[in-house]
Design a protein around this motif. Structure first.
Motif, PDB file in Angstrom:
ATOM      1  N   ALA A  65       6.687 -16.296  -7.140  1.00 22.79           N
ATOM      2  CA  ALA A  65       6.811 -14.892  -6.749  1.00 22.79           C
ATOM      3  C   ALA A  65       5.948 -14.004  -7.642  1.00 22.79           C
ATOM      4  O   ALA A  65       5.281 -13.077  -7.161  1.00 22.79           O
ATOM      5  CB  ALA A  65       8.267 -14.460  -6.810  1.00 22.79           C
ATOM      6  N   ARG A  66       5.962 -14.279  -8.936  1.00 24.37           N
ATOM      7  CA  ARG A  66       5.134 -13.488  -9.865  1.00 24.37           C
ATOM      8  C   ARG A  66       3.649 -13.641  -9.528  1.00 24.37           C
ATOM      9  O   ARG A  66       2.899 -12.661  -9.519  1.00 24.37           O
ATOM     10  CB  ARG A  66       5.386 -13.922 -11.308  1.00 24.37           C
ATOM     11  N   VAL A  67       3.232 -14.861  -9.273  1.00 30.02           N
ATOM     12  CA  VAL A  67       1.826 -15.096  -8.930  1.00 30.02           C
ATOM     13  C   VAL A  67       1.445 -14.310  -7.683  1.00 30.02           C
ATOM     14  O   VAL A  67       0.332 -13.780  -7.581  1.00 30.02           O
ATOM     15  CB  VAL A  67       1.580 -16.607  -8.721  1.00 30.02           C
TER      16      VAL A  67
ATOM     17  N   VAL B  35       2.571 -11.427  -6.622  1.00 28.76           N
ATOM     18  CA  VAL B  35       2.612  -9.956  -6.665  1.00 28.76           C
ATOM     19  C   VAL B  35       2.010  -9.325  -7.916  1.00 28.76           C
ATOM     20  O   VAL B  35       1.782  -8.112  -7.925  1.00 28.76           O
ATOM     21  CB  VAL B  35       4.068  -9.443  -6.512  1.00 28.76           C
ATOM     22  N   ASP B  36       1.746 -10.086  -8.960  1.00 24.74           N
ATOM     23  CA  ASP B  36       1.289  -9.479 -10.214  1.00 24.74           C
ATOM     24  C   ASP B  36       0.042  -8.623 -10.036  1.00 24.74           C
ATOM     25  O   ASP B  36      -0.038  -7.494 -10.531  1.00 24.74           O
ATOM     26  CB  ASP B  36       1.049 -10.548 -11.285  1.00 24.74           C
ATOM     27  N   LYS B  37      -0.959  -9.151  -9.332  1.00 22.25           N
ATOM     28  CA  LYS B  37      -2.192  -8.390  -9.143  1.00 22.25           C
ATOM     29  C   LYS B  37      -1.945  -7.164  -8.272  1.00 22.25           C
ATOM     30  O   LYS B  37      -2.517  -6.089  -8.517  1.00 22.25           O
ATOM     31  CB  LYS B  37      -3.282  -9.260  -8.528  1.00 22.25           C
ATOM     32  N   LEU B  38      -1.092  -7.314  -7.260  1.00 28.32           N
ATOM     33  CA  LEU B  38      -0.774  -6.171  -6.404  1.00 28.32           C
ATOM     34  C   LEU B  38      -0.141  -5.042  -7.211  1.00 28.32           C
ATOM     35  O   LEU B  38      -0.471  -3.862  -7.026  1.00 28.32           O
ATOM     36  CB  LEU B  38       0.176  -6.608  -5.285  1.00 28.32           C
ATOM     37  N   ILE B  39       0.773  -5.403  -8.106  1.00 35.09           N
ATOM     38  CA  ILE B  39       1.424  -4.382  -8.937  1.00 35.09           C
ATOM     39  C   ILE B  39       0.399  -3.707  -9.835  1.00 35.09           C
ATOM     40  O   ILE B  39       0.379  -2.481  -9.970  1.00 35.09           O
ATOM     41  CB  ILE B  39       2.551  -5.010  -9.772  1.00 35.09           C
ATOM     42  N   ALA B  40      -0.466  -4.502 -10.460  1.00 38.32           N
ATOM     43  CA  ALA B  40      -1.495  -3.946 -11.344  1.00 38.32           C
ATOM     44  C   ALA B  40      -2.425  -2.995 -10.587  1.00 38.32           C
ATOM     45  O   ALA B  40      -2.918  -2.009 -11.149  1.00 38.32           O
ATOM     46  CB  ALA B  40      -2.305  -5.071 -11.982  1.00 38.32           C
ATOM     47  N   ASP B  41      -2.627  -3.277  -9.299  1.00 40.56           N
ATOM     48  CA  ASP B  41      -3.504  -2.428  -8.476  1.00 40.56           C
ATOM     49  C   ASP B  41      -2.770  -1.232  -7.868  1.00 40.56           C
ATOM     50  O   ASP B  41      -3.367  -0.460  -7.117  1.00 40.56           O
ATOM     51  CB  ASP B  41      -4.130  -3.251  -7.346  1.00 40.56           C
ATOM     52  N   GLY B  42      -1.468  -1.091  -8.173  1.00 43.73           N
ATOM     53  CA  GLY B  42      -0.707   0.035  -7.631  1.00 43.73           C
ATOM     54  C   GLY B  42      -0.389  -0.098  -6.162  1.00 43.73           C
ATOM     55  O   GLY B  42      -0.361   0.899  -5.422  1.00 43.73           O
ATOM     56  N   ALA B  43      -0.138  -1.317  -5.708  1.00 42.40           N
ATOM     57  CA  ALA B  43       0.127  -1.545  -4.288  1.00 42.40           C
ATOM     58  C   ALA B  43       1.428  -0.885  -3.847  1.00 42.40           C
ATOM     59  O   ALA B  43       2.317  -0.604  -4.661  1.00 42.40           O
ATOM     60  CB  ALA B  43       0.197  -3.052  -4.009  1.00 42.40           C
ATOM     61  N   ARG B  44       1.533  -0.628  -2.555  1.00 43.70           N
ATOM     62  CA  ARG B  44       2.752  -0.068  -1.986  1.00 43.70           C
ATOM     63  C   ARG B  44       3.898  -1.065  -2.104  1.00 43.70           C
ATOM     64  O   ARG B  44       3.694  -2.283  -2.124  1.00 43.70           O
ATOM     65  CB  ARG B  44       2.533   0.287  -0.517  1.00 43.70           C
ATOM     66  N   GLY B  45       5.097  -0.527  -2.126  1.00 45.01           N
ATOM     67  CA  GLY B  45       6.270  -1.380  -2.220  1.00 45.01           C
ATOM     68  C   GLY B  45       6.373  -2.368  -1.083  1.00 45.01           C
ATOM     69  O   GLY B  45       6.742  -3.532  -1.286  1.00 45.01           O
ATOM     70  N   ASP B  46       6.029  -1.934   0.139  1.00 47.20           N
ATOM     71  CA  ASP B  46       6.103  -2.829   1.284  1.00 47.20           C
ATOM     72  C   ASP B  46       5.154  -4.006   1.141  1.00 47.20           C
ATOM     73  O   ASP B  46       5.450  -5.121   1.563  1.00 47.20           O
ATOM     74  CB  ASP B  46       5.793  -2.075   2.578  1.00 47.20           C
ATOM     75  N   ASP B  47       3.989  -3.772   0.523  1.00 43.88           N
ATOM     76  CA  ASP B  47       3.040  -4.860   0.322  1.00 43.88           C
ATOM     77  C   ASP B  47       3.587  -5.885  -0.665  1.00 43.88           C
ATOM     78  O   ASP B  47       3.344  -7.087  -0.519  1.00 43.88           O
ATOM     79  CB  ASP B  47       1.702  -4.312  -0.171  1.00 43.88           C
TER      80      ASP B  47
ATOM     81  N   ARG C 244       6.196  -7.980   1.266  1.00 47.52           N
ATOM     82  CA  ARG C 244       5.570  -8.915   2.200  1.00 47.52           C
ATOM     83  C   ARG C 244       4.962 -10.113   1.471  1.00 47.52           C
ATOM     84  O   ARG C 244       5.119 -11.262   1.902  1.00 47.52           O
ATOM     85  CB  ARG C 244       4.495  -8.203   3.021  1.00 47.52           C
ATOM     86  N   ALA C 245       4.269  -9.828   0.356  1.00 47.08           N
ATOM     87  CA  ALA C 245       3.604 -10.911  -0.373  1.00 47.08           C
ATOM     88  C   ALA C 245       4.611 -11.871  -0.993  1.00 47.08           C
ATOM     89  O   ALA C 245       4.451 -13.096  -0.907  1.00 47.08           O
ATOM     90  CB  ALA C 245       2.699 -10.322  -1.459  1.00 47.08           C
ATOM     91  N   ALA C 246       5.654 -11.334  -1.629  1.00 42.68           N
ATOM     92  CA  ALA C 246       6.651 -12.192  -2.272  1.00 42.68           C
ATOM     93  C   ALA C 246       7.424 -12.998  -1.231  1.00 42.68           C
ATOM     94  O   ALA C 246       7.707 -14.191  -1.425  1.00 42.68           O
ATOM     95  CB  ALA C 246       7.609 -11.349  -3.111  1.00 42.68           C
ATOM     96  N   ALA C 247       7.768 -12.358  -0.103  1.00 46.45           N
ATOM     97  CA  ALA C 247       8.508 -13.055   0.950  1.00 46.45           C
ATOM     98  C   ALA C 247       7.652 -14.148   1.575  1.00 46.45           C
ATOM     99  O   ALA C 247       8.137 -15.250   1.855  1.00 46.45           O
ATOM    100  CB  ALA C 247       8.967 -12.064   2.017  1.00 46.45           C
ATOM    101  N   GLU C 248       6.381 -13.875   1.781  1.00 47.08           N
ATOM    102  CA  GLU C 248       5.481 -14.877   2.354  1.00 47.08           C
ATOM    103  C   GLU C 248       5.369 -16.084   1.422  1.00 47.08           C
ATOM    104  O   GLU C 248       5.337 -17.237   1.874  1.00 47.08           O
ATOM    105  CB  GLU C 248       4.103 -14.262   2.593  1.00 47.08           C
TER     106      GLU C 248
ATOM    107  N   PRO D 186       8.072  -0.877   9.993  1.00 46.15           N
ATOM    108  CA  PRO D 186       6.798  -0.436   9.414  1.00 46.15           C
ATOM    109  C   PRO D 186       5.623  -1.274   9.914  1.00 46.15           C
ATOM    110  O   PRO D 186       5.758  -2.475  10.150  1.00 46.15           O
ATOM    111  CB  PRO D 186       7.015  -0.639   7.909  1.00 46.15           C
ATOM    112  N   THR D 187       4.498  -0.627  10.089  1.00 44.90           N
ATOM    113  CA  THR D 187       3.311  -1.257  10.653  1.00 44.90           C
ATOM    114  C   THR D 187       2.883  -2.478   9.847  1.00 44.90           C
ATOM    115  O   THR D 187       2.955  -2.495   8.623  1.00 44.90           O
ATOM    116  CB  THR D 187       2.150  -0.247  10.694  1.00 44.90           C
ATOM    117  N   GLY D 188       2.431  -3.510  10.572  1.00 45.76           N
ATOM    118  CA  GLY D 188       1.895  -4.704   9.918  1.00 45.76           C
ATOM    119  C   GLY D 188       2.660  -5.951  10.298  1.00 45.76           C
ATOM    120  O   GLY D 188       3.563  -5.930  11.134  1.00 45.76           O
ATOM    121  N   GLU D 189       2.280  -7.060   9.672  1.00 42.33           N
ATOM    122  CA  GLU D 189       2.930  -8.334   9.931  1.00 42.33           C
ATOM    123  C   GLU D 189       4.093  -8.533   8.966  1.00 42.33           C
ATOM    124  O   GLU D 189       3.945  -8.379   7.769  1.00 42.33           O
ATOM    125  CB  GLU D 189       1.930  -9.479   9.780  1.00 42.33           C
TER     126      GLU D 189
END
Length: 257
Positions: free
Chosen positions: A79-81, A83-95, A98-102, A212-215
């Motif tokens: 899970a950390r792998v 989302v870590d980069k997404l968090i560092a990039d300031g990604a939206r919570g929904d992203d 989605r990434a952790a669940a996937e 919310p929009t997206g997959e």
């Protein structure tokens, strides 16, 4: 090379048995791992085993316990792998959701194709299957409980990290452990469905849909619902980063410094 001690022989035979389990997959079960075949693969005689175990059932019990205790990686690493980069990039919570669940859905899949993911998936699913039969042996029940507590502790730490990054706290009187237990129950439930051969539902939401929009995987939508019911912003004037109102790409939820 010196003669093996009893402990070394025991470790070898359990290791060979676990390799056989990982190779055959979740459907094999310890009852299909025959001690005679384990001995043959290890290059040992029958006497070497029966000095350690009274019979095959005793060996299979210890094999089940060893497999449940086996950790090929830390519980929350995947899970950390993801989302870590997404968090560092300031990604939206929904992203993040989605990434952790996937990552979880992929790790729980029986037919994983990536070699690295496949080993982790096999180990997780085999251990989960064995835990569902924990009443078979008291030792297996204890190992199952220990694994559960270790996983809850690791994921609670991970969720606390996410909450800090996105300025969230638990709603009273709930705790991050409560949230983690609910997540574990849902995640393991979907993993059992995967073992049953049920395909994980995936939705493609358009702009005019209520979702919310997206997959979205069904697991991701479940996680999103839990987050919104268990958590609230630390700043009472702030909005939830996972609220039903859309967050546009131009206004990402930046993590706390």
């Amino acid at each position: 090379m010196g003669r093996r001690t009893g402990d070394e022989t025991r470790a070898l035979l359990l290791r060979v048995g676990m390799q056989m389990l990982l190779g055959r997959g979740v459907s094999a079960g310890v009852q299909h791992i025959r001690l005679q075949e384990v001995l043959r693969r290890a290059g040992l005689t029958t006497g070497a085993a029966y000095r350690l175990w009274a019979d095959q059932n005793d060996y299979q019990r210890d094999l089940a316990v060893a497999m449940v205790r086996l950790r090929l990686s830390s519980p929350a690493d995947y899970a950390r792998v993801a989302v870590d980069k997404l968090i560092a990039d300031g990604a939206r919570g929904d992203d993040i959701i989605r990434a952790a669940a996937e990552a979880h859905v992929r790790t729980s899949a029986v037919d994983v194709t990536d070699p690295t993911d496949a080993v982790d998936a096999q180990q997780f699913l085999i251990a989960l299957a064995l835990r569902t039969t924990a009443d078979t042996w008291p030792e297996l029940k204890e190992a199952s409980r220990q694994r559960h507590h270790e996983s809850i502790a690791a994921f609670a730490e991970f969720y606390a990290y996410l909450m800090e990054a996105y300025g969230l706290r638990m709603k009273t009187p709930l705790t991050v452990t409560d949230f983690t237990e609910a997540m574990a129950a849902m995640g393991e439930g979907f993993a059992v469905r995967a073992m049953e051969g049920l395909e994980h539902p995936v939705y493609h939401a358009a702009e005019d849909d209520d979702v919310p929009t997206g997959e979205w995987t069904l697991f991701a939508l479940g996680v999103r619902a839990l987050v919104n019911e268990f958590m609230t912003p630390i700043d009472a004037t702030a909005r939830m980063p996972f609220a039903d109102a859309p967050v546009t790409p131009e206004t990402p939820i930046a993590p706390a410094p």
